[in-house]
Each structure stands twice: as structure tokens, then as C-alpha cells.
Design a protein around this motif. Sequence first.
Motif, PDB file in Angstrom:
ATOM      1  N   GLU A 239       1.133   2.559   7.762  1.00  0.00           N
ATOM      2  CA  GLU A 239       1.970   2.812   6.527  1.00  0.00           C
ATOM      3  C   GLU A 239       3.058   1.610   6.081  1.00  0.00           C
ATOM      4  O   GLU A 239       3.177   1.137   4.961  1.00  0.00           O
ATOM      5  CB  GLU A 239       2.775   4.082   6.488  1.00  0.00           C
ATOM      6  N   GLU A 240       3.745   1.343   7.312  1.00  0.00           N
ATOM      7  CA  GLU A 240       5.020   0.537   6.998  1.00  0.00           C
ATOM      8  C   GLU A 240       4.422  -0.999   6.709  1.00  0.00           C
ATOM      9  O   GLU A 240       5.640  -1.727   6.312  1.00  0.00           O
ATOM     10  CB  GLU A 240       6.072   0.269   8.168  1.00  0.00           C
ATOM     11  N   ALA A 241       3.200  -1.165   6.769  1.00  0.00           N
ATOM     12  CA  ALA A 241       2.772  -2.523   6.620  1.00  0.00           C
ATOM     13  C   ALA A 241       2.745  -2.889   4.876  1.00  0.00           C
ATOM     14  O   ALA A 241       2.365  -4.046   4.687  1.00  0.00           O
ATOM     15  CB  ALA A 241       1.447  -2.955   7.230  1.00  0.00           C
ATOM     16  N   ALA A 242       2.764  -1.848   4.074  1.00  0.00           N
ATOM     17  CA  ALA A 242       2.576  -1.911   2.618  1.00  0.00           C
ATOM     18  C   ALA A 242       3.051  -3.441   1.771  1.00  0.00           C
ATOM     19  O   ALA A 242       2.510  -4.043   1.463  1.00  0.00           O
ATOM     20  CB  ALA A 242       2.790  -0.807   1.910  1.00  0.00           C
ATOM     21  N   GLU A 243       4.605  -3.343   2.256  1.00  0.00           N
ATOM     22  CA  GLU A 243       5.079  -4.324   1.512  1.00  0.00           C
ATOM     23  C   GLU A 243       4.725  -5.735   2.098  1.00  0.00           C
ATOM     24  O   GLU A 243       4.486  -6.760   1.274  1.00  0.00           O
ATOM     25  CB  GLU A 243       6.589  -4.442   1.656  1.00  0.00           C
ATOM     26  N   ALA A 244       4.756  -5.741   3.351  1.00  0.00           N
ATOM     27  CA  ALA A 244       4.335  -7.011   3.857  1.00  0.00           C
ATOM     28  C   ALA A 244       3.018  -7.634   3.563  1.00  0.00           C
ATOM     29  O   ALA A 244       2.563  -8.890   3.094  1.00  0.00           O
ATOM     30  CB  ALA A 244       4.293  -7.004   5.388  1.00  0.00           C
ATOM     31  N   LEU A 245       1.959  -6.637   3.185  1.00  0.00           N
ATOM     32  CA  LEU A 245       0.454  -6.821   2.841  1.00  0.00           C
ATOM     33  C   LEU A 245       0.889  -7.434   1.436  1.00  0.00           C
ATOM     34  O   LEU A 245      -0.035  -8.335   1.110  1.00  0.00           O
ATOM     35  CB  LEU A 245      -0.261  -5.850   2.847  1.00  0.00           C
ATOM     36  N   VAL A 246       1.532  -6.467   0.613  1.00  0.00           N
ATOM     37  CA  VAL A 246       1.512  -7.058  -0.787  1.00  0.00           C
ATOM     38  C   VAL A 246       2.134  -8.631  -0.993  1.00  0.00           C
ATOM     39  O   VAL A 246       1.786  -9.415  -1.747  1.00  0.00           O
ATOM     40  CB  VAL A 246       2.227  -5.899  -1.670  1.00  0.00           C
ATOM     41  N   ASN A 247       3.415  -8.792  -0.026  1.00  0.00           N
ATOM     42  CA  ASN A 247       3.733 -10.347   0.089  1.00  0.00           C
ATOM     43  C   ASN A 247       2.709 -11.108   0.029  1.00  0.00           C
ATOM     44  O   ASN A 247       2.533 -12.250  -0.338  1.00  0.00           O
ATOM     45  CB  ASN A 247       4.987 -10.274   1.064  1.00  0.00           C
ATOM     46  N   ALA A 248       1.939 -10.909   1.253  1.00  0.00           N
ATOM     47  CA  ALA A 248       1.055 -11.859   1.846  1.00  0.00           C
ATOM     48  C   ALA A 248      -0.133 -11.956   0.704  1.00  0.00           C
ATOM     49  O   ALA A 248      -0.699 -13.244   0.479  1.00  0.00           O
ATOM     50  CB  ALA A 248       0.344 -11.241   3.205  1.00  0.00           C
ATOM     51  N   THR A 249      -0.392 -11.101   0.105  1.00  0.00           N
ATOM     52  CA  THR A 249      -1.402 -11.051  -0.966  1.00  0.00           C
ATOM     53  C   THR A 249      -1.069 -11.870  -2.189  1.00  0.00           C
ATOM     54  O   THR A 249      -1.761 -12.875  -2.638  1.00  0.00           O
ATOM     55  CB  THR A 249      -1.804  -9.694  -1.262  1.00  0.00           C
TER      56      THR A 249
END
Length: 491
Positions: A251-261
Motif C-alpha cells: 500500500e505505502e508504495a502508491a506515491e513513489a509509484l506515481v512519482n516514478a510513473t
Amino acid sequence: MKPSLPHVLTFCLAVSTQAYSRHSGKASKTCAGLQSKFGDSIVQTAGAEYLSTVSNAWSLFNTLQRPTCVMYPRNANHVQVAMREIYRDKVRYAVQAGSHSGMTGWNNVDGGVLFAFSHMKDVKYNSTSDIITLQPGIRWGEAIAAVESYGVAPMGGRLTDVGTGLLLGGGLSYLAPEYGFSADLFKELDVVLVDGDLVTATATNRYSDLFRALKGGANRFGIVTRYAVEAVHTGTKEDKLWFGGLILYPEEAAEALVNATAKFVRSVTEPKAALFTCLFYAKTGGVLTDTHLVTLFYRGPSLPLDIYGDFLSIPFTSQSLGPASYSDAVNALGPGADRGFGQNFGGSAIAGPTSRYLDALNHFKNYSSIFQDELDHTLMAFTPILQSQINAGRTRGRNAIDPPDGPYAAVVFQDQYKQGVARISQELQDGRKLLFKQIPPSPGLPLYVGESDATQNAFATYSGYEFLKRTYAKYDPTRFNVQYADGPPGL
Ligand SMILES: Cc1cc2nc3c(=O)[nH]c(=O)nc-3n(C[C@H](O)[C@H](O)[C@H](O)COP(=O)(O)OP(=O)(O)OC[C@H]3O[C@@H](n4cnc5c(N)ncnc54)[C@H](O)[C@@H]3O)c2cc1C
């Protein structure tokens, strides 16, 4: 009081039956005429195959309509004859290929004629012309498997159960950064026009405008009975020309994934690099839980760190990365064949700073949290549309979408309702409208018609909108299709 599931279904079937009897009168005559011409295996009004067709659409909302008859064409002539009579009798109709439309009413019809292509599933590869010919009833998993031993594939989608209707919306695949939207690889299309005329459209013949309009014009321009498409040399199953796979994140990866995307969309220019980012929300034990995933595929022996390093450095739950064939890539997310759930799509398109992507995440998470009790799950997914994809479409004669210069992310929101629930609350409908306002497409960017809501009017966001309107007026001057078939608005 919340209605129980059986009550909800009974209510909806009752509504559907009323609508059916209103429309079925005229269609009965048309269906009877077609049945006497073609026999009752090609034109069915009841029975096991009829029921399995009408109840098998991917979205439960599209299983509630009852066509007066289902037409199972074996060839283009059957479609021609039927369309001529539908046009003459002014009868409602719909077309079903892979049945994955998220739009209610676009692949089934109450009291009209449904064309189901389940008996037109051929696929052939001609190595001399390097062209793959597809009949409209084939699904991507079947088509890719059928020609893989020749080392080629048609461009389609990323899940195997989806069908060829995808091509008419444009089509997003792992090959898109290199070759464009899937429809950009069209070579020749056989199309039955609303009045029953059969034409073959190519980039250079007298139907070249129709040819371009079908690259994004969805079901509005006729019924396609044959797709001839450029073969992509993807290698055989053993060649494994890609490296990549699936990574699952907590769950806690959402923001990092959006940043990376967001960074990937802005900075990656390598056409061999594909990415799909998906944020998934469900409620377990009263608490909103989320699992996120990416699929990443690079046409080469490994994942370059300057392209995928950010994704690889986010702590993950599990991964299945390795050498992959094109069919491995298309199987990475599974078939997407779940049935029995009502579905709705919404869309957006985002370019520019990371803050816009994070805004979208916050609004979507908020929406998911408010309405999750009514939902089985929600997801928001990003597909990067690189400049190379836009250029590839232009080189091949332009599609109707024709995005402006500059990379962006196509965004889809998917609501999957609880199993068997066939109606959604007014509050949720209002919530969806608000979500679309909160996450609008960045100015000038097109929505993807295959993955947006009808109310969002994807056509109006295309650069080719005026062209699309002109071409529609030319091929359907009496506006038959927009009056007698559900589909995208705006023409
Ligand atoms: C699980 C899932 C995964 C998806 N993955 C992708 C993806 O990776 N890439 C992507 O681009 N999209 C994807 N989509 C969206 C997809 O493009 C659309 O849902 C598309 O409409 C599906 O086509 P179909 O043939 O399966 O569906 P259908 O519902 O049968 O057809 C879709 C529309 O096209 C019309 N149509 C179909 N065939 C014809 C024809 N021969 N002539 C005229 N009209 C026709 C139908 O009437 C309907 O309006 C996905 C959707 C789902 C549900």
C-alpha cells in the motif's frame, strides 16, 4: 435499507424485460425474415447459445438486455444482408466481439439485433505480404498464440480475453511506444456500412477517410468484418526478445509509484520501453487496503536502470522479472476474463509536473475510500503515451485521435461493483461525475474512448474531431448508427 442482491437483480431484469417488449415488435419481423433466410443456427431468438451470448458480456450491466435475435454471421455477406434489413426496418442493433466494453449498452441491445462474432475467429499470417488477417471474433490471447510460431504478432491489447473492438478505439499495447496505437498498423479493413454496402478501406483508396476514421472512431462507422494488419516481428515463444514482468507493491508504495510513473512519462524517449502502472483499492474488514502493480517490458536482454531504476528501487512485495516472449508479456496480467460484476470505466489524460499525477492519486484514493462499501474494488491505471507512439501514428497516415506533440499518460479509472449487483446508487453516480471533474484531461489531450465514460465525450477531445464528424456525415448521412446503436456520443 440496502436491497439484497437477488432483489436488485430481479428489479433490473424486470426493467430490462419492459424495455425489451417496447422495442421487440419491429425487430421481431426483421428477425423472422433473417431467420427464414439464414436458418435458426445463424439467427437465434432463444436457446443455449443465445443465452450464453447475452449473459457472457464482461460487464454484468451488459448481460441484462435481451435482443430479439442474435445473428451469428459466418461471413461478411451475412452481416451485409442483415444490416440492409435492419436499416430498412429501422431496428436497433449492437455488435459484440470480445465483449469487454465497460460502457453499458455498447455491446448488447434490448429488443433489437445483436451481431455476435463468435463464429468468425480465423487468423492467418501471410509471410509474403507480412500481413496478419483477423476475423472480428478472435481474442488477443488466441490471435497471438495462433501466429507466434511464425515469430510475429498482431498489435492488440495487454490482456488475453479482450477482443478486436479494442482496435476501433485505437488500442494500447506493450508495442505501442514503437509502433503507435494498435490501429495504426491497419492495412486493409472490410467494412459493412449502415445501409449494408460492403467496402474495403485502405490508406490510399477511395475509402481512405473511412480507413482513418476507423482508427479511433469506435463502432460508429460500420461493422468491420475483416482486419488486415501489419505483422510485428515479436519472435517466437522461445526467442524471448523482451525482459520484464510484473512487480507487486504494498500500500505505502502508491506515491513513489506515481512519482516514478510521472518521471517515466516526462523523460523516457526509448521506444523499446513499455510500462503499465496500476493502483488497486479494495476494502477488507472495513479498512481500505491497496495493492499496486507495474508491468514493465523492455525489448532487450535486461531492464535498463536509467529507465526502470526508480521502479526497481521501491520496496516491493513480489516480482516475476525475467526474459519474456511477447506472449509471456501479454499473459503477465492474466486473461482479465472475470464475469458477473457490473463495471464502469472513466478516463483522463495527464501531462506535465508530478503534482498533477499526485493530485489524481489523492482524488482517486478519496473517491475509493468514500464508495468502497458499494464496490468490489476500484483501480486507477496509467499508460505512458510516448512521443515515439504519436510519431508512429503520424508516419502511418494519422489516426483519428492524433494526440498533440508531447508525452502524456492515458489514465483509466475502473469501478468493479459487488458480484451480481446490477444498479449503482445515485450517490455513487454523482461521485463518479465529481471524480471526472476533479481529474480532467490536461488541456488538449485526448481521452481514450475504449477506457472512458460515455458522458466524457472522448471524440470531442480528439485532434481529428472535425474530420471524424465530416467523415461520419459522409458515410451515414441519415445518422442511422447514432440513432439505432449505442456508442460514443459527439457525432
Ligand atoms: C480487462 C480489460 C483489459 C483491457 N486492456 C486493454 C488494453 O490493454 N489496451 C487497450 O487499448 N484497451 C484495453 N481495454 C479496453 C478495451 O479496448 C475496450 O474495452 C474494448 O472496447 C474491448 O473490445 P472487445 O472486442 O473486447 O469488446 P466489445 O464490447 O465486444 O466491443 C467493444 C466496442 O466495439 C464495438 N465493436 C466490436 N467489434 C466491432 C466490429 N467488428 N465492428 C464494429 N464495431 C465493433 C462494440 O459494439 C463495442 O461498442 C481493456 C478492457 C478490459 C475490460
